[in-house]
Design a protein around this motif. Structure first.
Motif, mmCIF file in Angstrom:
data_model
loop_
_atom_site.group_PDB
_atom_site.id
_atom_site.type_symbol
_atom_site.label_atom_id
_atom_site.label_comp_id
_atom_site.label_asym_id
_atom_site.label_seq_id
_atom_site.Cartn_x
_atom_site.Cartn_y
_atom_site.Cartn_z
ATOM 1 N N UNK A 46 -10.749 5.823 0.427
ATOM 2 C CA UNK A 46 -9.687 5.206 -0.377
ATOM 3 C C UNK A 46 -8.329 5.802 -0.044
ATOM 4 N N UNK A 47 -7.326 4.926 0.106
ATOM 5 C CA UNK A 47 -5.968 5.388 0.350
ATOM 6 C C UNK A 47 -5.175 5.514 -0.943
ATOM 7 N N UNK A 48 -5.792 5.105 -2.055
ATOM 8 C CA UNK A 48 -5.250 5.307 -3.398
ATOM 9 C C UNK A 48 -6.432 5.215 -4.360
ATOM 10 N N UNK A 49 -6.313 5.793 -5.567
ATOM 11 C CA UNK A 49 -7.453 5.795 -6.492
ATOM 12 C C UNK A 49 -7.844 4.394 -6.943
ATOM 13 N N UNK A 50 -9.145 4.107 -6.971
ATOM 14 C CA UNK A 50 -9.663 2.871 -7.543
ATOM 15 C C UNK A 50 -9.653 3.005 -9.067
#
Length: 312
Positions: A205-209
């Protein structure tokens, strides 16, 4: 007949064979013996075997099963699988054989909450983001690598207090909630997480889900993959090959989490399975987790304290 052990739960089951269906041949063939399954079928479990030379087309129910060059394979049984599964295989003469095999049930912990609603109303942001996140997760799990990690006896990705077991479920005012799809290890944020087996990173992930937080998925080959949720950081990139025991991230409390812990989930072609069944005999560094599994199960069955609720 069922035998049960703490942690692995079921270790023996009655195997029921239906009349074998064979085209152009009336000989009865036991596929259990032919493919040398190493264990019975159990809900949330796995089995390994080997297809004889010249045999082909291995199927479990309606799914084609990948077979390695030496004939080795792995199959898994979903947590909610029915009482029977069908194994099919074509012999060297082109004759198709099928056999029904009993799937032993497991006693999943159920908690009933008659005064609590299942879900709060989702926010507009969640409703907008979630379909995209689910599509990314599905795409990552569909990616098939050539990794041979599926052959290995897995190791724990982290050691610590077991705060949630696979398969537990809550019932909210008579409405079933989603069951717990992995095992939770509670440790301080920043505790290293290692690869439980060789594999290829299919999602970093490149940002939080919204729910999973910093999410990492590793494919171990043959449709088997691990997901690591709620991380505080990710130390690998998509496409990286990782080796068993290699640091891949760190425990955190990102996404929907009540505190720092690692949620480790495993699927095989979409079937959700208990990560514990993949583990080999506990090494010294894993002995604490083995004891934690025993303690957790003892609490759930009432032999020590009170049952814990499912987390995540």
């Amino acid at each position: 007949m069922r035998l049960r052990t703490v942690g692995a739960c079921v270790i023996a089951a009655v195997v029921v064979a239906s009349p074998v269906l064979a085209r152009n041949d009336d000989r009865a063939v036991s596929l259990m013996a032919v493919v040398q399954l190493d264990r019975p079928f159990v809900q949330g479990g796995i089995a390994r075997g080997r297809v004889p030379r010249g045999w082909s087309g291995l199927m479990l129910d309606d799914r084609a099963v990948g077979v390695a060059g030496d004939g080795s394979f792995l199959v898994a049984i979903d947590r909610d699988a029915g009482p029977m599964a069908t194994l099919a295989l074509t012999d060297a003469a082109g004759v198709l054989h099928r056999q029904q095999i009993a799937v032993a049930p497991r006693d999943w912990p159920i908690q009933r909450l008659d005064r609590v609603a299942r879900f709060p109303q989702p926010s507009a942001e969640f409703a907008a983001r979630r379909p995209v996140e689910l599509a990314r997760i599905a795409a990552a799990r569909d990616r098939m690598s050539e990794s041979a990690g599926w052959r290995q006896a897995f190791v724990w990705p982290a050691n610590g207090r077991i705060s949630g077991r696979f398969g537990s479920q809550r019932i909210y005012r008579g409405e079933p909630g989603a069951y717990h799809s992995g095992v939770d290890v509670a440790r301080a944020a920043g505790t290293p997480v290692v690869a439980p087996a060789d594999g290829v990173v299919t999602l970093a992930a490149d940002s939080p889900f919204t729910l999973e937080g910093w999410l990492l998925i590793v494919d171990h080959g043959m449709g088997l993959n691990s997901a690591f949720l709620h991380l505080s950081r990710i130390d690998v990139r998509e496409g990286d090959q990782v080796r068993q025991g290699q640091p891949i991230g760190a425990i955190g409390a990102s996404g929907r989490a009540s505190g720092p812990h690692l949620h480790w989930g495993v699927t095989w072609h979409g079937a959700r399975i208990d990560p514990v069944v993949l583990l080999g005999p506990p090494a010294r560094e894993d002995a604490g987790n083995a004891q934690e599994i025993s303690r957790f199960d003892a609490q759930r069955t009432g032999t020590s304290g009170t049952a814990r609720a499912a987390e995540d």
